[in-house]
Design a protein around this motif. Structure first.
Motif, PDB file in Angstrom:
ATOM      1  N   LYS A  22      25.173  22.436  42.252  1.00 36.50           N
ATOM      2  CA  LYS A  22      25.629  21.823  41.001  1.00 36.50           C
ATOM      3  C   LYS A  22      25.668  20.300  41.108  1.00 36.50           C
ATOM      4  O   LYS A  22      25.424  19.600  40.139  1.00 36.50           O
ATOM      5  CB  LYS A  22      26.987  22.369  40.611  1.00 36.50           C
ATOM      6  N   MET A  28      21.743  26.982  38.677  1.00 39.64           N
ATOM      7  CA  MET A  28      21.774  28.140  39.571  1.00 39.64           C
ATOM      8  C   MET A  28      21.250  27.763  40.952  1.00 39.64           C
ATOM      9  O   MET A  28      20.452  26.842  41.082  1.00 39.64           O
ATOM     10  CB  MET A  28      20.902  29.267  39.034  1.00 39.64           C
ATOM     11  N   THR A  29      21.700  28.510  41.944  1.00 36.53           N
ATOM     12  CA  THR A  29      21.137  28.371  43.283  1.00 36.53           C
ATOM     13  C   THR A  29      19.996  29.368  43.436  1.00 36.53           C
ATOM     14  O   THR A  29      19.833  30.273  42.609  1.00 36.53           O
ATOM     15  CB  THR A  29      22.195  28.667  44.360  1.00 36.53           C
ATOM     16  N   GLN A  31      19.938  31.638  45.563  1.00 39.55           N
ATOM     17  CA  GLN A  31      20.604  32.934  45.770  1.00 39.55           C
ATOM     18  C   GLN A  31      21.011  33.562  44.439  1.00 39.55           C
ATOM     19  O   GLN A  31      20.880  34.771  44.255  1.00 39.55           O
ATOM     20  CB  GLN A  31      21.817  32.787  46.682  1.00 39.55           C
ATOM     21  N   ASP A  32      21.479  32.759  43.486  1.00 37.75           N
ATOM     22  CA  ASP A  32      21.824  33.282  42.160  1.00 37.75           C
ATOM     23  C   ASP A  32      20.604  33.921  41.505  1.00 37.75           C
ATOM     24  O   ASP A  32      20.690  35.013  40.932  1.00 37.75           O
ATOM     25  CB  ASP A  32      22.341  32.165  41.241  1.00 37.75           C
ATOM     26  N   ASP A  35      19.670  37.178  43.296  1.00 36.86           N
ATOM     27  CA  ASP A  35      20.567  38.272  42.920  1.00 36.86           C
ATOM     28  C   ASP A  35      20.170  38.877  41.579  1.00 36.86           C
ATOM     29  O   ASP A  35      20.201  40.087  41.401  1.00 36.86           O
ATOM     30  CB  ASP A  35      22.018  37.781  42.854  1.00 36.86           C
ATOM     31  N   LYS A  36      19.774  38.044  40.635  1.00 35.67           N
ATOM     32  CA  LYS A  36      19.390  38.530  39.307  1.00 35.67           C
ATOM     33  C   LYS A  36      18.029  39.232  39.301  1.00 35.67           C
ATOM     34  O   LYS A  36      17.748  40.008  38.408  1.00 35.67           O
ATOM     35  CB  LYS A  36      19.375  37.369  38.311  1.00 35.67           C
ATOM     36  N   SER A  41      16.746  35.033  48.605  1.00 35.43           N
ATOM     37  CA  SER A  41      16.556  33.618  48.268  1.00 35.43           C
ATOM     38  C   SER A  41      15.317  33.030  48.939  1.00 35.43           C
ATOM     39  O   SER A  41      14.665  32.143  48.379  1.00 35.43           O
ATOM     40  CB  SER A  41      17.797  32.804  48.635  1.00 35.43           C
TER      41      SER A  41
END
Length: 58
Positions: A22, A28-29, A31-32, A35-36, A41
């Motif tokens: 951020k 988003m990272t 990893q975010d 995950d989606k 990652s």
């Protein structure tokens, strides 16, 4: 390609952060996103081709 919608003031050649922290301006990272999309990652960061310039910051 990233869809920004009709209410954006982004112009060609503006700097963007696709993923990151951020503090770097990212939403988003990696990893975010992983995950989606049910992946890891590492795959998110390595799927970009060499045509995309990379800038790593600390």
């Amino acid at each position: 390609m990233v869809e920004l919608g009709p209410d954006t003031d982004v112009k060609r050649w503006d700097t963007v952060v696709l993923f990151g922290s951020k503090q770097d301006g990212a939403v988003m990272t990696a990893q975010d996103i992983a995950d989606k999309t049910n992946t890891i990652s590492y795959e998110i960061t390595t799927v970009l081709t060499r045509r995309v310039p990379r800038t790593f910051t600390r």
